[in-house]
Design a protein around this motif. Sequence first.
Motif, short mmCIF file in Angstrom:
data_model
loop_
_atom_site.label_atom_id
_atom_site.label_comp_id
_atom_site.label_asym_id
_atom_site.label_seq_id
_atom_site.Cartn_x
_atom_site.Cartn_y
_atom_site.Cartn_z
N GLY A 38 57.90 4.48 -0.39
CA GLY A 38 59.25 3.99 -0.14
C GLY A 38 59.28 2.72 0.67
O GLY A 38 58.26 2.09 0.96
N ASP A 39 60.50 2.32 1.05
CA ASP A 39 60.67 1.14 1.88
C ASP A 39 60.09 1.38 3.27
O ASP A 39 59.85 2.52 3.68
N ASP A 40 59.92 0.29 3.99
CA ASP A 40 59.36 0.42 5.32
C ASP A 40 60.42 0.84 6.33
O ASP A 40 61.61 0.57 6.17
N ARG A 41 59.92 1.45 7.40
CA ARG A 41 60.83 2.05 8.39
C ARG A 41 60.23 1.96 9.79
O ARG A 41 59.04 1.67 9.96
N ASN A 70 54.38 -0.61 3.99
CA ASN A 70 54.17 -0.30 2.57
C ASN A 70 54.68 -1.40 1.63
O ASN A 70 54.44 -1.33 0.43
N THR A 71 55.36 -2.41 2.18
CA THR A 71 55.87 -3.51 1.35
C THR A 71 55.09 -4.80 1.60
O THR A 71 55.61 -5.90 1.37
N PRO A 121 54.10 2.34 -3.91
CA PRO A 121 55.55 2.47 -4.09
C PRO A 121 56.09 3.85 -3.73
O PRO A 121 57.24 3.97 -3.28
N SER A 181 59.71 -10.09 9.85
CA SER A 181 59.32 -9.87 8.46
C SER A 181 58.31 -10.92 8.07
O SER A 181 58.62 -12.12 8.07
N ASN A 193 61.64 -5.06 5.10
CA ASN A 193 60.81 -5.82 4.16
C ASN A 193 59.63 -6.43 4.91
O ASN A 193 59.82 -7.27 5.79
N SER A 194 58.42 -6.00 4.57
CA SER A 194 57.17 -6.50 5.15
C SER A 194 57.24 -6.65 6.68
O SER A 194 56.93 -7.72 7.22
N GLU A 226 65.49 2.13 8.20
CA GLU A 226 64.79 2.10 6.92
C GLU A 226 65.13 0.80 6.20
O GLU A 226 65.94 0.00 6.68
N GLY A 227 64.50 0.59 5.03
CA GLY A 227 64.83 -0.56 4.21
C GLY A 227 64.34 -1.88 4.75
O GLY A 227 64.92 -2.93 4.46
#
Length: 390
Positions: free
Chosen positions: A380-383, A370-371, A377, A92, A75-76, A72-73
């Motif tokens: 959540g963060d991408d995974r 999702n980022t 939002p 990313s 970024n793009s 998780e967490g």
Amino acid sequence: MIVRRRVVTALTAAALLLTAGCSSGGGGGPAGGADSGSPRPTTAQASPPGRSAGESAPPAKGSVKVVRTVAEGLNSPWGLAPLPDGDLLVSSRDTATITRVDAATGRKTELGTVSGVAPQGEGGLLGIALSPDYASDHMVYAYFTSASDNRIVRMLYDGGKPAGEQLGAPDTVFKGIPKGVIHNGGRIAFGPDRMLYAGTGESGDRGLAQDRKSLGGKILRLTPEGEPAPGNPFPGSPVYSYGHRNVQGLAWDGRQRLFASEFGQDTWDELNAIVPGGNYGWPEAEGTAKGTGFRNPLAQWRTDDASPSGVAHVEGSVWMAGLKGERLWRIPLRGTAASAAPQAFLTGDYGRLRTVVAAGGDRLWLVTSNTDGRGTPDKGDDRILELRVT
């Protein structure tokens, strides 16, 4: 524009080189049910018909089970490349970094930043792929948007160096692909023939797709050194197929047949069976266009239901990640034709879905998006997820 190779003796070796019902839960995470409420996609035979005598088809209905969240967490995230030891490399788009993910623990280690990337809009650090000779040359290929174009580079990966310093300087193997705020394509993959394939976009300039002298709106086929691959349909050209709007998904079946996903404009998204020299119609055709001489898609969707990016071939079906559609599509095949209606899974559960990669056997890696500036939002963060599919 092709970059002529320099002789670099220190890197001689480096020059070589996808139910209606679903599985029930139970310890492995939530099950992904088929979406029965969304508008039904339409299927269209390839032209000519692609059903092959003697080839079996998978069941008309399949299933998806989310086995676990791997990491998780992110970024793009955009590209994903499984390593021989089972770990994963993920790019990313907006930070221009490549990160290694321990597939067992989810631990993330940043390899480094790819120099020369100029993120803007849909552009940035996009697809990545391992050299076919990765075991000996440790080369990672990347497609990215620079200040002047989209290009493909390769970098030496040295895991023995400190985190953040493990990527060598990018060595440009191919450049001159048109760039734009939109429609940069970006998926790269080495095929069963060990050649490098790249899906490009027309960068918002529709006319480029039908211009065989342009690199925009094409699927390109190159040697690992960036030259037009032997046997290409147009002598001396890297163009393998044309008439594309924005190709972000490439996958082969067990008989080495290539499939590609295609972003439509306002009407139809497509899944195509790719043939050498094929003209897939954009901008004269979007979706099925009978009697035109263009290659018709084997399946098509309303753009709200798909906006497809990555594809993978697993268990006799193409699996296609949907961005705007926020769902994973299963398209069962017989030969190069759809053998049953496409089926949607995970609708809305994880937001935008960018990349799907075969993980061996009946497993898939799935990457969310999702980022990317268009996600919501609340997702959540991408995974990265591990799926079991049938």
